[in-house]
Design a protein around this motif. Sequence first.
Motif, mmCIF file in Angstrom:
data_model
loop_
_atom_site.group_PDB
_atom_site.id
_atom_site.type_symbol
_atom_site.label_atom_id
_atom_site.label_comp_id
_atom_site.label_asym_id
_atom_site.label_seq_id
_atom_site.Cartn_x
_atom_site.Cartn_y
_atom_site.Cartn_z
ATOM 1 N N UNK A 107 0.827 -1.199 0.000
ATOM 2 C CA UNK A 107 0.000 0.000 0.000
ATOM 3 C C UNK A 107 0.859 1.247 0.000
ATOM 4 N N UNK A 108 0.472 2.215 -0.817
ATOM 5 C CA UNK A 108 1.114 3.527 -0.817
ATOM 6 C C UNK A 108 0.278 4.520 -0.024
ATOM 7 N N UNK A 109 -0.795 4.041 0.594
ATOM 8 C CA UNK A 109 -1.697 4.899 1.360
ATOM 9 C C UNK A 109 -1.014 5.394 2.634
ATOM 10 N N UNK A 110 -1.605 6.393 3.233
ATOM 11 C CA UNK A 110 -1.110 6.926 4.499
ATOM 12 C C UNK A 110 -1.247 5.847 5.572
ATOM 13 N N UNK A 111 -0.130 5.390 6.168
ATOM 14 C CA UNK A 111 -0.210 4.309 7.151
ATOM 15 C C UNK A 111 -1.061 4.661 8.363
ATOM 16 N N UNK A 112 -1.089 5.931 8.746
ATOM 17 C CA UNK A 112 -1.907 6.343 9.893
ATOM 18 C C UNK A 112 -3.380 6.090 9.593
ATOM 19 N N UNK A 113 -3.824 6.502 8.420
ATOM 20 C CA UNK A 113 -5.229 6.301 8.058
ATOM 21 C C UNK A 113 -5.568 4.815 7.941
ATOM 22 N N UNK A 114 -4.657 4.036 7.367
ATOM 23 C CA UNK A 114 -4.893 2.595 7.227
ATOM 24 C C UNK A 114 -5.001 1.941 8.602
ATOM 25 N N UNK A 115 -4.082 2.262 9.503
ATOM 26 C CA UNK A 115 -4.107 1.664 10.842
ATOM 27 C C UNK A 115 -5.352 2.098 11.603
ATOM 28 N N UNK A 116 -5.734 3.342 11.483
ATOM 29 C CA UNK A 116 -6.970 3.794 12.156
ATOM 30 C C UNK A 116 -8.171 2.989 11.668
ATOM 31 N N UNK A 117 -8.229 2.706 10.374
ATOM 32 C CA UNK A 117 -9.315 1.889 9.833
ATOM 33 C C UNK A 117 -9.234 0.461 10.363
ATOM 34 N N UNK A 118 -8.029 -0.108 10.369
ATOM 35 C CA UNK A 118 -7.850 -1.469 10.884
ATOM 36 C C UNK A 118 -8.304 -1.587 12.336
ATOM 37 N N UNK A 119 -8.052 -0.559 13.112
ATOM 38 C CA UNK A 119 -8.420 -0.584 14.535
ATOM 39 C C UNK A 119 -9.933 -0.658 14.738
ATOM 40 N N UNK A 120 -10.693 -0.171 13.777
ATOM 41 C CA UNK A 120 -12.153 -0.200 13.922
ATOM 42 C C UNK A 120 -12.749 -1.565 13.584
ATOM 43 N N UNK A 121 -11.973 -2.408 12.937
ATOM 44 C CA UNK A 121 -12.457 -3.729 12.542
ATOM 45 C C UNK A 121 -12.388 -4.702 13.710
ATOM 46 N N UNK A 122 -13.200 -5.752 13.644
ATOM 47 C CA UNK A 122 -13.125 -6.812 14.641
ATOM 48 C C UNK A 122 -11.878 -7.640 14.401
ATOM 49 N N UNK A 123 -11.350 -8.206 15.474
ATOM 50 C CA UNK A 123 -10.213 -9.091 15.332
ATOM 51 C C UNK A 123 -9.219 -8.942 16.463
#
Length: 193
Positions: A107-123
């Motif tokens: 991913x070339x996306x902003x890692x902060x935004x990606x991690x924030x999204x991941x944190x909202x997911x179950x798991x």
Amino acid sequence: MRNLVYYVAVSLDGYIAGPAGEYDALLAEGDHMDAVFARYPDALPTAAAAGLGIEQRATTFDTVVMGWNTYAVGLPFGMTSPYSHLRQLVFSRARGADSVGEGVTVSAADPVEVVRQLKTEDGADIWLCGGGSLAAALVGEIDRLVLKVSPVVFGAGIPLFAGDGYEPRAFDLVDSTAYGSGVIITEYARGAS
């Protein structure tokens, strides 16, 4: 909510690798390894865990995030999907998906935004595997810091956090265990402020 855990081996002087990415001086043998295998089996490469007979259920971590240089460590050895038991995200602005193995997303996306999204997911929790530049970019998102401190001084190399700004962040000590090998495993939680 899931936590981002920066779980990494580090030298006494704060380096996660030498100047050319060397990491072989960080102790991977000794009495501390039983604790590592028991508490963090998901942080072992899939093939290594299988070879050691260690079961990986992806209950500690179910996702790993890393920078390209961390991912590339295994490429000369044919490890194109090092943590196939986990969801694998590699951050790189210069590499494309054609450069990776099965089950690995670049991913070339902003890692902060990606991690924030991941944190909202179950798991289970999200493992920040390395490197220092990615850790510096994500420092504000790190919920726990687990350091396997090896009794060695590098003198130079890739720092634990390879940022270029001074912005102190408080972490609270949760646990610290010293082993006969000289390794100290220390866990911190993000401080209140």
